[in-house]
Design a protein around this motif. Structure first.
Motif, PDB file in Angstrom:
ATOM      1  N   GLY A 190      30.834  25.411  26.343  1.00  0.00           N
ATOM      2  CA  GLY A 190      29.831  24.688  27.110  1.00  0.00           C
ATOM      3  C   GLY A 190      30.392  23.445  27.760  1.00  0.00           C
ATOM      4  O   GLY A 190      30.084  23.139  28.926  1.00  0.00           O
ATOM      5  N   LYS A 191      31.219  22.691  27.053  1.00  0.00           N
ATOM      6  CA  LYS A 191      31.775  21.447  27.584  1.00  0.00           C
ATOM      7  C   LYS A 191      32.552  21.678  28.874  1.00  0.00           C
ATOM      8  O   LYS A 191      32.466  20.883  29.830  1.00  0.00           O
ATOM      9  CB  LYS A 191      32.676  20.792  26.538  1.00  0.00           C
ATOM     10  N   TYR A 192      33.312  22.795  28.907  1.00  0.00           N
ATOM     11  CA  TYR A 192      34.171  23.046  30.064  1.00  0.00           C
ATOM     12  C   TYR A 192      33.673  24.185  30.954  1.00  0.00           C
ATOM     13  O   TYR A 192      34.321  24.516  31.949  1.00  0.00           O
ATOM     14  CB  TYR A 192      35.593  23.360  29.592  1.00  0.00           C
ATOM     15  N   GLY A 193      32.539  24.811  30.592  1.00  0.00           N
ATOM     16  CA  GLY A 193      32.025  25.916  31.398  1.00  0.00           C
ATOM     17  C   GLY A 193      32.902  27.147  31.326  1.00  0.00           C
ATOM     18  O   GLY A 193      33.142  27.805  32.342  1.00  0.00           O
ATOM     19  N   ASN A 218      24.938  26.646  25.876  1.00  0.00           N
ATOM     20  CA  ASN A 218      24.127  26.301  27.046  1.00  0.00           C
ATOM     21  C   ASN A 218      23.660  24.853  26.998  1.00  0.00           C
ATOM     22  O   ASN A 218      23.602  24.170  28.037  1.00  0.00           O
ATOM     23  CB  ASN A 218      22.931  27.250  27.145  1.00  0.00           C
ATOM     24  N   ALA A 221      26.670  22.730  27.781  1.00  0.00           N
ATOM     25  CA  ALA A 221      26.999  22.897  29.196  1.00  0.00           C
ATOM     26  C   ALA A 221      26.087  22.033  30.071  1.00  0.00           C
ATOM     27  O   ALA A 221      26.554  21.371  31.014  1.00  0.00           O
ATOM     28  CB  ALA A 221      26.881  24.369  29.587  1.00  0.00           C
ATOM     29  N   HIS A 224      27.025  18.473  30.273  1.00  0.00           N
ATOM     30  CA  HIS A 224      28.232  18.188  31.046  1.00  0.00           C
ATOM     31  C   HIS A 224      28.143  18.690  32.488  1.00  0.00           C
ATOM     32  O   HIS A 224      29.149  18.747  33.206  1.00  0.00           O
ATOM     33  CB  HIS A 224      29.454  18.814  30.363  1.00  0.00           C
ATOM     34  N   ASN A 226      27.483  21.718  33.528  1.00  0.00           N
ATOM     35  CA  ASN A 226      27.990  23.085  33.683  1.00  0.00           C
ATOM     36  C   ASN A 226      26.877  24.096  33.479  1.00  0.00           C
ATOM     37  O   ASN A 226      25.832  23.787  32.911  1.00  0.00           O
ATOM     38  CB  ASN A 226      29.109  23.366  32.671  1.00  0.00           C
ATOM     39  N   THR A 227      27.122  25.312  33.921  1.00  0.00           N
ATOM     40  CA  THR A 227      26.208  26.426  33.697  1.00  0.00           C
ATOM     41  C   THR A 227      26.983  27.570  33.075  1.00  0.00           C
ATOM     42  O   THR A 227      28.003  28.002  33.624  1.00  0.00           O
ATOM     43  CB  THR A 227      25.564  26.894  35.015  1.00  0.00           C
ATOM     44  N   MET A 228      26.524  28.049  31.938  1.00  0.00           N
ATOM     45  CA  MET A 228      27.195  29.160  31.285  1.00  0.00           C
ATOM     46  C   MET A 228      26.930  30.460  32.048  1.00  0.00           C
ATOM     47  O   MET A 228      25.805  30.717  32.487  1.00  0.00           O
ATOM     48  CB  MET A 228      26.718  29.302  29.846  1.00  0.00           C
ATOM     49  N   ASP A 229      27.971  31.261  32.191  1.00  0.00           N
ATOM     50  CA  ASP A 229      27.886  32.527  32.918  1.00  0.00           C
ATOM     51  C   ASP A 229      27.897  33.670  31.903  1.00  0.00           C
ATOM     52  O   ASP A 229      28.916  33.913  31.255  1.00  0.00           O
ATOM     53  CB  ASP A 229      29.077  32.653  33.868  1.00  0.00           C
TER      54      ASP A 229
END
Length: 401
Positions: A190-193, A218, A221, A224, A226-229
């Protein structure tokens, strides 16, 4: 609609009996990857282990370099590089070289290191492995982005470090973090996506943690930006398939117990009660799929219900059955399980159903056309004063010509 909504691959630690010829085992592993490439499998993730006996690949990068030369389409991931064991500049440089050598067919799976025996030999205490992994991953991602990194920790030093090779893949190879039961993998992803490699999804504890760790990923994410894929999430499941459940159970008596003994030798967690049959106990716990393609489909759909959408199922590589039955298991998976989820047979099935619904009308038109041909022929023969040959009395012969 149809298409590759779910990818399929192998997670090859590997697990091999300690009585076999190691040099030959490598060749057989290469042959298996070639077989999977021909069958249309999408991914192969290769492990890193340095002790304990069964898991024979010490450098996934070396194995991938050779396997990539033997294959055409299948993509390779490190499953995983244990980051606390490597200087981050060296680890990053090897992956970028592989990215160029394979022309973009490599993915970078990372983890803290699983075997306590590996860490012990390197003088690393298990309670620092996850922190060291996080430190290394942060540096590697900066290097992948082209940054110049100066960093000092209690276990590595970098001075104006930079990669001198550009990635083949833009912006860099896909990165996945191993996630089992603890939240550490989900937090880093999550931190870095990043993607997630859920290595224990088939086991009870790992299955139970799927939803929690995905939720954690999530949440982190979002914190930070980001959005998790979901398409970058892989779930590892042990499977052996045969035409019948009885045959599948008979097949795995070849080597299942030996692998369970190996896993328990590293960390006792699959303790079969005295007097119980190992295979029956393993199946009843639903730790793996030992059955038919329908059983495999049911398990994957159960995973989808638990986790929601995810990108790939990775079949655990193992020697539960002998070579011939193992290859057949992958064949059955490719023949029946993959098209079920890709829906590549949907158009065929719709066509068959359409013909079934309209069978009476279509058959009537066919018979009318055949009757018309007979009458035209008989009329022409009569005009010429000839007697037509006797018609077929019925059946398929009457309508084929």
């Amino acid at each position: 609609m149809y298409g590759p909504s779910l990818r399929h691959g192998i997670f090859m630690a590997p697990f091999h009996a300690m009585t076999e010829n190691v040099a030959l085992l490598y060749q057989r592993d290469f042959e298996l990857i070639e077989h999977l490439d021909r069958l249309g499998f999408h991914e192969a993730w290769i492990g890193e282990h340095h002790s304990a006996g069964m898991e024979t690949i010490g450098s996934p990068e070396v194995f991938i370099a050779a396997a990539a030369e033997r294959t055409k389409r299948i993509r390779f991931g490190t499953g995983v590089v244990s980051l606390p064991y490597h200087n981050p500049l060296m680890a990053a440089d090897r992956i970028i070289q592989l990215d160029n050598q394979t022309r973009g067919r490599v993915m970078f799976g990372v983890g803290p290191g699983l075997l306590a025996s590996d860490a012990f030999m390197l003088g690393i205490e298990p309670d620092v492995q996850r922190d060291r992994m996080a430190e290394a991953l942060d540096v590697i991602l900066r290097l992948f982005r082209g940054e110049v990194v100066t960093a000092q920790t209690d276990w590595f030093t970098l001075r104006e470090a930079a990669l001198h090779l550009a990635p083949y893949t833009y912006p860099h190879p896909e990165v996945c973090v191993a996630s089992a039961v603890t939240p550490s993998g989900g937090r880093l992803a999550g931190k870095y996506g990043l993607g997630m490699l859920c290595v224990a999804a088939g086991e009870t504890a790992g299955f139970d943690a799927l939803g929690v760790n995905w939720e954690i990923a999530n949440e982190v994410a979002a914190e930070h930006g980001n959005t998790m894929d979901p398409s970058r999430v892989r779930l590892v499941v042990g499977m052996h398939l045969a035409p019948t459940r009885e045959q599948a159970r008979a097949d795995v008596r070849f080597g299942l117990k030996e692998q369970i003994d190996y896993l328990n030798n590293n960390l006792p967690r699959l303790v079969v009660p005295d007097g119980e049959d190992t295979v029956d106990w393993y199946v009843e716990r639903r730790t793996a799929v030992i059955g038919t393609p329908d059983d495999a489909i049911e398990r994957i759909e159960r995973l989808q219900e638990r986790h929601g959408r995810f990108g790939a199922v990775l079949l655990l590589g193992h020697d539960w059955a002998d070579r011939e039955q193992t290859l057949r298991s992958f064949d059955l998976y490719a023949r029946y399980v993959m098209p079920h989820f890709d829906r590549t047979n949907a158009a065929r099935q719709r066509s068959y159903a359409w013909v079934t619904r309209n069978q009476a009308e279509l058959s009537g038109k066919r018979e009318a056309a055949a009757e018309n041909m007979f009458r035209r022929h008989e009329a022409e023969w009569a005009e010429r004063g000839k007697t037509s040959a006797e018609r077929p009395t019925g059946g398929l012969e009457a309508t084929f010509n």
